[in-house]
Write a protein that holds these residues in place. Sequence first.
Motif, PDB file in Angstrom:
ATOM      1  N   VAL A  48       0.849  -1.193   0.000  1.00 12.92           N
ATOM      2  CA  VAL A  48       0.000   0.000   0.000  1.00 12.92           C
ATOM      3  C   VAL A  48       0.886   1.245   0.000  1.00 12.92           C
ATOM      4  O   VAL A  48       1.897   1.300   0.702  1.00 12.92           O
ATOM      5  CB  VAL A  48      -0.932   0.014   1.233  1.00 12.92           C
ATOM      6  CG1 VAL A  48      -1.778   1.286   1.259  1.00 12.92           C
ATOM      7  CG2 VAL A  48      -1.819  -1.220   1.223  1.00 12.92           C
ATOM      8  N   VAL A  49       0.508   2.245  -0.789  1.00  9.69           N
ATOM      9  CA  VAL A  49       1.227   3.520  -0.832  1.00  9.69           C
ATOM     10  C   VAL A  49       0.630   4.433   0.232  1.00  9.69           C
ATOM     11  O   VAL A  49      -0.488   4.927   0.088  1.00  9.69           O
ATOM     12  CB  VAL A  49       1.126   4.175  -2.217  1.00  9.69           C
ATOM     13  CG1 VAL A  49       1.890   5.500  -2.234  1.00  9.69           C
ATOM     14  CG2 VAL A  49       1.662   3.247  -3.293  1.00  9.69           C
ATOM     15  N   GLY A  50       1.361   4.650   1.333  1.00 13.92           N
ATOM     16  CA  GLY A  50       0.902   5.530   2.397  1.00 13.92           C
ATOM     17  C   GLY A  50       1.290   6.966   2.104  1.00 13.92           C
ATOM     18  O   GLY A  50       2.443   7.257   1.767  1.00 13.92           O
ATOM     19  N   VAL A  51       0.329   7.885   2.224  1.00 14.08           N
ATOM     20  CA  VAL A  51       0.537   9.274   1.823  1.00 14.08           C
ATOM     21  C   VAL A  51       0.337  10.197   3.022  1.00 14.08           C
ATOM     22  O   VAL A  51      -0.719  10.177   3.670  1.00 14.08           O
ATOM     23  CB  VAL A  51      -0.417   9.684   0.687  1.00 14.08           C
ATOM     24  CG1 VAL A  51      -0.086  11.094   0.195  1.00 14.08           C
ATOM     25  CG2 VAL A  51      -0.342   8.689  -0.461  1.00 14.08           C
ATOM     26  N   GLY A  52       1.365  11.001   3.303  1.00 15.68           N
ATOM     27  CA  GLY A  52       1.277  12.038   4.318  1.00 15.68           C
ATOM     28  C   GLY A  52       0.980  13.391   3.693  1.00 15.68           C
ATOM     29  O   GLY A  52       0.905  13.534   2.467  1.00 15.68           O
ATOM     30  N   ALA A  53       0.842  14.417   4.541  1.00 13.41           N
ATOM     31  CA  ALA A  53       0.414  15.742   4.076  1.00 13.41           C
ATOM     32  C   ALA A  53       1.478  16.787   4.372  1.00 13.41           C
ATOM     33  O   ALA A  53       2.142  16.743   5.409  1.00 13.41           O
ATOM     34  CB  ALA A  53      -0.910  16.141   4.745  1.00 13.41           C
ATOM     35  N   ILE A  54       1.632  17.728   3.438  1.00 17.07           N
ATOM     36  CA  ILE A  54       2.509  18.881   3.627  1.00 17.07           C
ATOM     37  C   ILE A  54       1.687  20.142   3.419  1.00 17.07           C
ATOM     38  O   ILE A  54       0.593  20.117   2.851  1.00 17.07           O
ATOM     39  CB  ILE A  54       3.707  18.872   2.656  1.00 17.07           C
ATOM     40  CG1 ILE A  54       3.217  18.834   1.205  1.00 17.07           C
ATOM     41  CG2 ILE A  54       4.636  17.708   2.953  1.00 17.07           C
ATOM     42  CD1 ILE A  54       4.317  18.998   0.178  1.00 17.07           C
ATOM     43  N   ASP A  55       2.254  21.284   3.889  1.00 11.22           N
ATOM     44  CA  ASP A  55       1.580  22.558   3.689  1.00 11.22           C
ATOM     45  C   ASP A  55       2.211  23.304   2.516  1.00 11.22           C
ATOM     46  O   ASP A  55       3.058  22.766   1.795  1.00 11.22           O
ATOM     47  CB  ASP A  55       1.618  23.405   4.968  1.00 11.22           C
ATOM     48  CG  ASP A  55       3.047  23.659   5.452  1.00 11.22           C
ATOM     49  OD1 ASP A  55       3.995  23.545   4.638  1.00 11.22           O
ATOM     50  OD2 ASP A  55       3.215  23.977   6.642  1.00 11.22           O
ATOM     51  N   PRO A  60       0.185  17.741  -1.044  1.00 11.36           N
ATOM     52  CA  PRO A  60      -0.492  18.858  -0.377  1.00 11.36           C
ATOM     53  C   PRO A  60      -1.674  18.388   0.463  1.00 11.36           C
ATOM     54  O   PRO A  60      -2.529  17.637   0.004  1.00 11.36           O
ATOM     55  CB  PRO A  60      -0.953  19.722  -1.553  1.00 11.36           C
ATOM     56  CG  PRO A  60       0.056  19.459  -2.617  1.00 11.36           C
ATOM     57  CD  PRO A  60       0.394  18.003  -2.478  1.00 11.36           C
ATOM     58  N   GLY A  61      -1.692  18.841   1.719  1.00 10.23           N
ATOM     59  CA  GLY A  61      -2.784  18.475   2.618  1.00 10.23           C
ATOM     60  C   GLY A  61      -3.108  19.537   3.638  1.00 10.23           C
ATOM     61  O   GLY A  61      -3.969  19.327   4.495  1.00 10.23           O
ATOM     62  N   GLY A  62      -2.444  20.681   3.560  1.00 10.73           N
ATOM     63  CA  GLY A  62      -2.730  21.782   4.469  1.00 10.73           C
ATOM     64  C   GLY A  62      -3.355  22.941   3.736  1.00 10.73           C
ATOM     65  O   GLY A  62      -2.762  23.481   2.792  1.00 10.73           O
ATOM     66  N   ALA A  63      -4.565  23.324   4.140  1.00  6.51           N
ATOM     67  CA  ALA A  63      -5.289  24.440   3.513  1.00  6.51           C
ATOM     68  C   ALA A  63      -5.423  24.233   2.010  1.00  6.51           C
ATOM     69  O   ALA A  63      -5.021  25.065   1.196  1.00  6.51           O
ATOM     70  CB  ALA A  63      -4.606  25.769   3.818  1.00  6.51           C
ATOM     71  N   VAL A  64      -6.014  23.101   1.631  1.00  6.66           N
ATOM     72  CA  VAL A  64      -6.173  22.738   0.224  1.00  6.66           C
ATOM     73  C   VAL A  64      -7.575  23.108  -0.248  1.00  6.66           C
ATOM     74  O   VAL A  64      -8.565  22.604   0.281  1.00  6.66           O
ATOM     75  CB  VAL A  64      -5.937  21.225   0.025  1.00  6.66           C
ATOM     76  CG1 VAL A  64      -6.245  20.817  -1.402  1.00  6.66           C
ATOM     77  CG2 VAL A  64      -4.512  20.867   0.401  1.00  6.66           C
ATOM     78  N   PRO A  65      -7.722  23.966  -1.263  1.00  3.96           N
ATOM     79  CA  PRO A  65      -9.038  24.236  -1.853  1.00  3.96           C
ATOM     80  C   PRO A  65      -9.490  23.039  -2.696  1.00  3.96           C
ATOM     81  O   PRO A  65      -8.711  22.477  -3.465  1.00  3.96           O
ATOM     82  CB  PRO A  65      -8.796  25.466  -2.735  1.00  3.96           C
ATOM     83  CG  PRO A  65      -7.508  26.053  -2.244  1.00  3.96           C
ATOM     84  CD  PRO A  65      -6.693  24.883  -1.774  1.00  3.96           C
ATOM     85  N   THR A  66     -10.744  22.661  -2.544  1.00  2.81           N
ATOM     86  CA  THR A  66     -11.292  21.554  -3.321  1.00  2.81           C
ATOM     87  C   THR A  66     -12.810  21.686  -3.372  1.00  2.81           C
ATOM     88  O   THR A  66     -13.383  22.630  -2.810  1.00  2.81           O
ATOM     89  CB  THR A  66     -10.874  20.203  -2.720  1.00  2.81           C
ATOM     90  OG1 THR A  66     -11.357  19.153  -3.559  1.00  2.81           O
ATOM     91  CG2 THR A  66     -11.414  20.025  -1.307  1.00  2.81           C
ATOM     92  N   LEU A  67     -13.463  20.740  -4.038  1.00  3.67           N
ATOM     93  CA  LEU A  67     -14.911  20.801  -4.195  1.00  3.67           C
ATOM     94  C   LEU A  67     -15.618  20.524  -2.875  1.00  3.67           C
ATOM     95  O   LEU A  67     -15.103  19.813  -2.010  1.00  3.67           O
ATOM     96  CB  LEU A  67     -15.373  19.784  -5.237  1.00  3.67           C
ATOM     97  CG  LEU A  67     -14.776  19.879  -6.646  1.00  3.67           C
ATOM     98  CD1 LEU A  67     -15.457  18.869  -7.560  1.00  3.67           C
ATOM     99  CD2 LEU A  67     -14.890  21.281  -7.201  1.00  3.67           C
TER     100      LEU A  67
END
Length: 414
Positions: free
Chosen positions: A225-232, A252-259
């Motif tokens: 499994v590909v484990g993914v962490g978050a950065i700002d 990217p996982g910090g303050a990410v604009p999305t739907l």
Amino acid sequence: MRRPIRTVTVTAACVGVLLVGAGGPGAAVHAAVRSAVDCADPGQPINPVPWPQQMLGPERAWPFTQGGGVTVAVLDSGVDAHHPQLAGRVADGFDAVAGGGSANDDCLGTGTQVAGVIAAGQAPAVGFVGLAPRVWILPIRVLDERGASGGVAAPDVLARGIDAALSWNADVLAVSAVSYTDDTRLRDAVARAVSRGVVVVAAVGDRGDEQATGIIPYPAAYPGVVGVGAIDEAGERWRGSQQGSFVDLVAPGGAVPTLQRGAGMTVVNGTGVACAFAAGAVALVHARRGDPQADEMVRQLLATAVPAAGGDAYGHGIVNPYGAVTDRVAGNGPEPLPALVRPPAEASPAWARSRELAIAGSVVALLVVLTVLVTAVAMPRGRRRLWRSASAAAPANRVEPDEPGPPVSLFPAG
């Protein structure tokens, strides 16, 4: 992932309308119950190009592929199939929480946020677009719509959701929900997915800012499994992203604009949306390569990652969609050199002819050198003698007397 919520009051009249228009009492009651839950508010317009797109530059990969023909299963809270930037590319899906039914609606909104990062299409005056805007989204609901789980799914529900995604022939699994229980059913479901060549991309969890240690996220910690962490935006670990050997990549996982469900957009944090960026990159690679092996895609994803700060919080680095699509990764080891072959005992005619020409050329070159040397020595001597013969005249024949002659005075007298 944090999101605003609103309270909806459902009256008896509303339920009556649902009973008439939903096509049956069971469907109407289910819809009424869902409407009564505190669902996330629709989002707001966000026009500028978000920072994750500026960092990753997925548009550079779109001349090669936009993910067409690839199905990405989103294991979260469902996906709003009516969102304008997802309309027409969301399947009915499966509700693993209820054990049946569709998952193409989304009360919590987190599944729509993940699906937006992966597959949102272009909209007028909106800078945001998904990494792979032509993929097909398969929603699998594994989170209770009441939101009490906080993004944590029951392992048996996750296992049921993974098996459902496999039955729908998903190519990529984006497991943005997390379990913190090592369960045999979940482990076996992941193993079945990996054995079938399906790439499983999973969030590593949002408990990185807690004091407790040894919190292991599943299925991110399982083999394959590909484990993914978050950065700002600064490229540093988002404070909630968990650290450990289970982190293979960051995104990217910090303050990410999305739907956001309903319409519009919202700004969220979490490893769930980071997982979506990696899953979108895998979808691009899959579409570009046709029908590649899962381990090849994973190796491509990890080998092309942009180096990050290092340590067990960043894995191999930051996901790189363009590099994953365009770069060619070498095999596991160097290619062996070809074996030396002994030349045949009998020379070929061409070799014999070449040898004769080489000998003749050497003789001609030697003669030329000798001619030049002789000329260099003879020319100066010939000029000095005015080109006369160099042979000396014969010496005169002088007869010596038998008796000595008279003495000769060397000094005559005065």
